[in-house]
Design an enzyme around this catalytic site. Structure first.
Site, PDB file in Angstrom:
ATOM      1  N   HIS A  26       4.422  -3.717 -13.494  1.00 49.30           N
ATOM      2  CA  HIS A  26       6.022  -3.464 -14.062  1.00 49.30           C
ATOM      3  C   HIS A  26       6.270  -5.331 -13.902  1.00 49.30           C
ATOM      4  CE1 HIS A  26       8.899  -1.291 -14.478  1.00 49.30           C
ATOM      5  NE2 HIS A  26       9.694  -1.742 -13.366  1.00 49.30           N
ATOM      6  N   TYR A  60       1.010  -0.913   0.468  1.00 45.59           N
ATOM      7  CA  TYR A  60       0.173   0.249   0.497  1.00 45.59           C
ATOM      8  C   TYR A  60       0.830   0.932  -0.297  1.00 45.59           C
ATOM      9  CZ  TYR A  60      -5.084   1.791   0.394  1.00 45.59           C
ATOM     10  OH  TYR A  60      -5.777   2.554   0.604  1.00 45.59           O
ATOM     11  N   ALA A  69      11.908  -3.990  -5.294  1.00 37.16           N
ATOM     12  CA  ALA A  69      12.948  -4.743  -4.261  1.00 37.16           C
ATOM     13  C   ALA A  69      12.330  -5.615  -2.738  1.00 37.16           C
ATOM     14  CB  ALA A  69      14.372  -3.500  -3.843  1.00 37.16           C
ATOM     15  N   GLU A  89       6.778  28.019 -16.930  1.00 37.46           N
ATOM     16  CA  GLU A  89       6.259  27.986 -18.337  1.00 37.46           C
ATOM     17  C   GLU A  89       5.995  26.712 -19.228  1.00 37.46           C
ATOM     18  OE1 GLU A  89       6.298  30.939 -22.895  1.00 37.46           O
ATOM     19  OE2 GLU A  89       7.888  31.200 -21.348  1.00 37.46           O
TER      20      GLU A  89
END
Length: 350
Positions: A124, A38, A101, A248
């Site tokens: 992933h 979490y 990890a 910007e």
């Protein structure tokens, strides 16, 4: 599923029009989705699925800040919040969302809880693609799937709450049940993806690691520092250098690119800006191309993975990371940014 043509290449995309939330709920009606971890991706995905009517439990180490965050977010200890191994035992879909990890370290404890027909879900491709380094080798009698949101865990949640969603890639590494693809798509819709596009675990991690180290974070920060420094070296004030380098871009131009594309943004800037940008674009591209080639090779060979695993396993990793981030925070450029952000109208009203 929808087909789109990009540069002569036909690609498949999956939206909630082709695979509705109602269909996702039906596909997942008998599942208990155990979100392990979490931290970064866990909260957004778990809360979005919960809000969408999916049965979700969370697995997290008891007593830590992430456990407390899960409680604050409405997950109840002993009912929908459990220690990691217990959640893995209770789930039929195991969303393995610990850090890369952390996945390596916890795998010997998680693997025994995977039962025949379960789905092991990743966001992933790291642990599976680099299994020789991570040791994450799933049993043969489960589905192994991936849904990878193309953004931070925070935006997975904020975009969902805003009604827009965030795009995700999806992949199937192992289909034991014959339902792996359906499970992946249903979960992708359930976490609030704007649309899904197919990939592979390997392609996902290669592109992701390259992107993070490149344009999305590493290259972006480095190029900003270079431009800011040359402006300061030539006598420009911190405010002027920061505004022309960061403010910007983030407050005006990047939104135009996101909405309508780079050509549209160019077309809606001054003729002076257009001409200069077009003339210099190629020089910057050619200058950094060799660096990107080197970066991709480092990703593909596993060198970057080994660096990550070595660094994260060091006992003083968190201390060294905090120092690196503090060093960045204390750079004049980002100190200027903090001061100038406080001047934005919305901040002054608070």
């Amino acid at each position: 599923m929808a087909q789109i043509e990009i540069g002569g290449v036909m690609e498949e995309v999956i939206t909630s029009e082709e695979f509705s939330l109602e269909k996702a709920r039906e596909a997942l009606k008998d599942e208990t989705v155990a979100v392990l971890g979490y931290g970064v991706q866990g909260p957004g995905q778990a809360l979005n699925m919960k809000d969408n009517g999916i049965r979700v439990i969370v697995g997290q180490r008891k007593g830590g800040a992430s456990w407390d965050k899960a409680v604050a977010d409405g997950f109840v200890p002993g009912e929908t919040l459990f220690p990691v191994e217990e959640a893995a035992e209770r789930g039929t879909v195991i969303e393995y969302l610990l850090s890369d990890a952390g996945q390596k370290d916890m795998w010997p404890k998680i693997k025994p809880h995977l039962k025949e027909g379960n789905a092991l879900y990743f966001s992933h491709g790291f642990s599976i693609t680099y299994k020789d380094l991570t040791g994450v080798i799933p049993p043969d009698n489960i589905d192994v799937i991936l849904v990878a949101p193309k953004g931070s865990g925070r935006t997975v949640r904020t975009n969902f709450l805003a009604g827009s969603g965030i795009n995700s890639s999806m992949a199937v590494f192992q289909d034991y049940t014959g339902r792996a693809r359906e499970r992946a798509i249903a979960l992708g819709i359930a976490i609030g993806s704007g649309y899904l596009f197919p990939t592979t675990f390997q392609n996902e991690v290669y592109s992701d690691l390259t992107g993070e180290r490149g344009v999305l974070m590493g290259c972006l920060a480095g190029v900003m520092e270079a431009q800011y420094n040359v402006l300061r070296k030539n006598g420009h004030s911190p405010s002027e250098a920061f505004n022309e380098t960061v403010e910007e871009l983030t407050q005006s131009l990047i939104g135009l690119v996101g909405e309508n594309g780079m050509d549209w943004m160019y077309a809606n800037c001054s003729t002076t800006a257009q001409r200069g940008a077009l003339d210099w674009k190629g020089r910057f591209r050619d200058a950094v191309a060799p660096v990107f080639d080197e970066l991709y090779e480092s990703v593909a060979t596993g060198k970057e993975t080994q660096i990550v695993l070595n660094a994260n396993s060091s006992p003083d990793y968190r201390e060294r990371l905090n120092k690196e981030l503090d060093d960045m925070k204390n750079m004049e450029m980002w100190q200027a940014g903090a001061a100038l952000r406080s001047l934005r109208p919305e901040r002054r009203k608070k």
